[in-house]
Design a protein around this motif. Sequence first.
Motif, PDB file in Angstrom:
ATOM      1  N   THR A 140      37.241  30.952  31.871  1.00  0.00           N
ATOM      2  CA  THR A 140      36.187  30.852  33.022  1.00  0.00           C
ATOM      3  C   THR A 140      36.859  29.778  34.043  1.00  0.00           C
ATOM      4  O   THR A 140      36.870  28.683  33.850  1.00  0.00           O
ATOM      5  N   GLY A 141      36.857  30.223  35.326  1.00  0.00           N
ATOM      6  CA  GLY A 141      37.136  29.077  36.266  1.00  0.00           C
ATOM      7  C   GLY A 141      38.657  29.036  36.717  1.00  0.00           C
ATOM      8  O   GLY A 141      39.154  28.768  37.589  1.00  0.00           O
ATOM      9  N   VAL A 142      39.601  29.833  35.818  1.00  0.00           N
ATOM     10  CA  VAL A 142      40.929  29.830  36.107  1.00  0.00           C
ATOM     11  C   VAL A 142      41.132  31.101  36.932  1.00  0.00           C
ATOM     12  O   VAL A 142      40.647  32.326  36.516  1.00  0.00           O
ATOM     13  N   LEU A 143      41.748  30.786  38.252  1.00  0.00           N
ATOM     14  CA  LEU A 143      41.956  32.019  38.907  1.00  0.00           C
ATOM     15  C   LEU A 143      42.782  33.072  38.391  1.00  0.00           C
ATOM     16  O   LEU A 143      43.682  32.881  37.546  1.00  0.00           O
ATOM     17  N   ASP A 144      42.391  34.442  38.735  1.00  0.00           N
ATOM     18  CA  ASP A 144      43.128  35.492  37.943  1.00  0.00           C
ATOM     19  C   ASP A 144      43.440  36.435  39.136  1.00  0.00           C
ATOM     20  O   ASP A 144      42.842  37.508  39.493  1.00  0.00           O
ATOM     21  N   PRO A 145      44.738  36.190  39.835  1.00  0.00           N
ATOM     22  CA  PRO A 145      45.141  36.966  40.802  1.00  0.00           C
ATOM     23  C   PRO A 145      45.385  38.341  40.482  1.00  0.00           C
ATOM     24  O   PRO A 145      45.382  39.289  41.431  1.00  0.00           O
ATOM     25  N   GLN A 146      45.633  38.847  39.148  1.00  0.00           N
ATOM     26  CA  GLN A 146      45.937  40.126  38.676  1.00  0.00           C
ATOM     27  C   GLN A 146      44.569  40.726  38.769  1.00  0.00           C
ATOM     28  O   GLN A 146      44.506  41.985  39.088  1.00  0.00           O
ATOM     29  N   GLY A 147      43.601  40.096  38.264  1.00  0.00           N
ATOM     30  CA  GLY A 147      42.244  40.900  38.410  1.00  0.00           C
ATOM     31  C   GLY A 147      41.869  41.208  39.740  1.00  0.00           C
ATOM     32  O   GLY A 147      41.260  42.159  39.982  1.00  0.00           O
ATOM     33  N   GLU A 148      42.196  40.040  40.534  1.00  0.00           N
ATOM     34  CA  GLU A 148      41.585  40.278  42.090  1.00  0.00           C
ATOM     35  C   GLU A 148      42.485  41.387  42.715  1.00  0.00           C
ATOM     36  O   GLU A 148      41.673  41.940  43.543  1.00  0.00           O
ATOM     37  N   ALA A 149      43.561  41.450  42.359  1.00  0.00           N
ATOM     38  CA  ALA A 149      44.453  42.534  42.871  1.00  0.00           C
ATOM     39  C   ALA A 149      43.810  44.077  42.434  1.00  0.00           C
ATOM     40  O   ALA A 149      43.750  44.962  43.395  1.00  0.00           O
ATOM     41  N   VAL A 150      43.403  43.932  41.185  1.00  0.00           N
ATOM     42  CA  VAL A 150      42.641  45.307  40.941  1.00  0.00           C
ATOM     43  C   VAL A 150      41.626  45.603  41.229  1.00  0.00           C
ATOM     44  O   VAL A 150      41.079  46.830  41.931  1.00  0.00           O
ATOM     45  N   ARG A 151      40.781  44.431  41.422  1.00  0.00           N
ATOM     46  CA  ARG A 151      39.395  44.480  42.405  1.00  0.00           C
ATOM     47  C   ARG A 151      39.479  45.171  43.751  1.00  0.00           C
ATOM     48  O   ARG A 151      38.988  46.075  44.076  1.00  0.00           O
ATOM     49  N   HIS A 152      40.479  44.564  44.466  1.00  0.00           N
ATOM     50  CA  HIS A 152      40.901  44.878  46.020  1.00  0.00           C
ATOM     51  C   HIS A 152      41.215  46.656  45.752  1.00  0.00           C
ATOM     52  O   HIS A 152      40.595  47.208  46.574  1.00  0.00           O
ATOM     53  N   ALA A 153      41.978  46.878  44.789  1.00  0.00           N
ATOM     54  CA  ALA A 153      42.778  48.221  44.850  1.00  0.00           C
ATOM     55  C   ALA A 153      41.548  49.218  44.585  1.00  0.00           C
ATOM     56  O   ALA A 153      41.383  50.159  45.219  1.00  0.00           O
TER      57      ALA A 153
ATOM     58  N   GLU B 150      41.764  56.722  34.816  1.00  0.00           N
ATOM     59  CA  GLU B 150      42.529  57.758  35.191  1.00  0.00           C
ATOM     60  C   GLU B 150      43.520  57.618  36.405  1.00  0.00           C
ATOM     61  O   GLU B 150      44.697  57.938  36.316  1.00  0.00           O
ATOM     62  N   GLN B 151      42.831  56.997  37.438  1.00  0.00           N
ATOM     63  CA  GLN B 151      43.495  57.021  38.732  1.00  0.00           C
ATOM     64  C   GLN B 151      44.142  55.662  38.942  1.00  0.00           C
ATOM     65  O   GLN B 151      45.227  55.558  39.848  1.00  0.00           O
ATOM     66  N   LEU B 152      43.882  54.691  38.481  1.00  0.00           N
ATOM     67  CA  LEU B 152      44.595  53.270  38.515  1.00  0.00           C
ATOM     68  C   LEU B 152      44.930  52.603  37.368  1.00  0.00           C
ATOM     69  O   LEU B 152      45.945  51.952  37.391  1.00  0.00           O
ATOM     70  N   LEU B 153      43.700  52.278  36.366  1.00  0.00           N
ATOM     71  CA  LEU B 153      44.151  51.341  35.471  1.00  0.00           C
ATOM     72  C   LEU B 153      44.938  51.583  34.302  1.00  0.00           C
ATOM     73  O   LEU B 153      45.610  50.588  33.774  1.00  0.00           O
ATOM     74  N   ALA B 154      45.175  52.794  34.006  1.00  0.00           N
ATOM     75  CA  ALA B 154      46.137  53.194  32.878  1.00  0.00           C
ATOM     76  C   ALA B 154      47.208  54.100  33.480  1.00  0.00           C
ATOM     77  O   ALA B 154      46.636  54.864  34.285  1.00  0.00           O
ATOM     78  N   ASN B 155      48.239  54.314  33.150  1.00  0.00           N
ATOM     79  CA  ASN B 155      49.250  55.309  33.319  1.00  0.00           C
ATOM     80  C   ASN B 155      49.216  55.982  31.992  1.00  0.00           C
ATOM     81  O   ASN B 155      49.817  56.015  31.146  1.00  0.00           O
ATOM     82  N   THR B 156      48.452  57.243  32.327  1.00  0.00           N
ATOM     83  CA  THR B 156      48.206  58.184  31.176  1.00  0.00           C
ATOM     84  C   THR B 156      49.307  58.944  30.697  1.00  0.00           C
ATOM     85  O   THR B 156      49.216  59.535  29.640  1.00  0.00           O
ATOM     86  N   VAL B 157      50.499  58.863  31.255  1.00  0.00           N
ATOM     87  CA  VAL B 157      51.796  59.359  30.886  1.00  0.00           C
ATOM     88  C   VAL B 157      52.132  58.843  29.724  1.00  0.00           C
ATOM     89  O   VAL B 157      52.644  59.365  28.458  1.00  0.00           O
ATOM     90  N   ILE B 158      52.266  57.396  29.656  1.00  0.00           N
ATOM     91  CA  ILE B 158      52.382  56.765  28.505  1.00  0.00           C
ATOM     92  C   ILE B 158      51.583  55.523  28.010  1.00  0.00           C
ATOM     93  O   ILE B 158      51.682  55.157  26.935  1.00  0.00           O
ATOM     94  N   GLU B 159      50.425  55.593  28.624  1.00  0.00           N
ATOM     95  CA  GLU B 159      49.156  54.688  27.858  1.00  0.00           C
ATOM     96  C   GLU B 159      48.162  55.451  27.533  1.00  0.00           C
ATOM     97  O   GLU B 159      47.622  56.536  28.231  1.00  0.00           O
ATOM     98  N   SER B 160      47.411  54.910  26.741  1.00  0.00           N
ATOM     99  CA  SER B 160      45.923  55.560  26.275  1.00  0.00           C
ATOM    100  C   SER B 160      45.183  54.392  26.511  1.00  0.00           C
ATOM    101  O   SER B 160      45.494  53.085  26.438  1.00  0.00           O
ATOM    102  N   TYR B 161      43.824  54.405  26.828  1.00  0.00           N
ATOM    103  CA  TYR B 161      42.663  53.928  27.264  1.00  0.00           C
ATOM    104  C   TYR B 161      41.326  54.237  26.614  1.00  0.00           C
ATOM    105  O   TYR B 161      41.194  55.097  25.955  1.00  0.00           O
ATOM    106  N   SER B 162      40.765  52.894  26.188  1.00  0.00           N
ATOM    107  CA  SER B 162      39.288  52.949  25.601  1.00  0.00           C
ATOM    108  C   SER B 162      38.458  52.372  26.466  1.00  0.00           C
ATOM    109  O   SER B 162      38.643  51.099  27.078  1.00  0.00           O
TER     110      SER B 162
END
Lengths: 76, 76
Positions: free
Chosen positions: A11-24, B60-72
């Motif tokens: 907690t408190g450490v910046l997570d740019p990857q997570g931020e990118a997912v949030r924006h997307a 399905e749309q962003l977080l996983a590449n369902t061709v090669i990845e499974s998610y829970s």
Amino acid sequence: MKARIQVMLKTGVLDPQGEAVRHALGAMGFDGVNGVRQGKVIELDLDDSVSEEDVTRMCEQLLANTVIESYSVEMG
Amino acid sequence: MKARIQVMLKTGVLDPQGEAVRHALGAMGFDGVNGVRQGKVIELDLDDSVSEEDVTRMCEQLLANTVIESYSVEMG
């Protein structure tokens, strides 16, 4: 025997990857997402001779950067 | 509300990252590690209006590449 290790930024450490997912997600029309944190999960297939203490040492020495990351170990 | 999503490469899909971890653990003297698979975990902080179906659509749309990845998905 299996071990599952989850490594997350502390907690408190910046997570740019997570931020990118949030924006997307927002740009794709998904509302109501207030925060995203991304970490990694490592599944180990182990001999029965390997103890949970061994796995903890693997985490401390290689799998997690304990300066900025926390980890949890789940055996079984 | 929180959601935790775990994304792993499907069985049979080569995991070079996991292989690299397995080799490194062996080189460090950790014996008994037969296999390593590495995936990602995504924690979402959500409004209560967001349903599990919404989270599944995000996967399905962003977080996983369902061709090669499974998610829970784990809510709560």
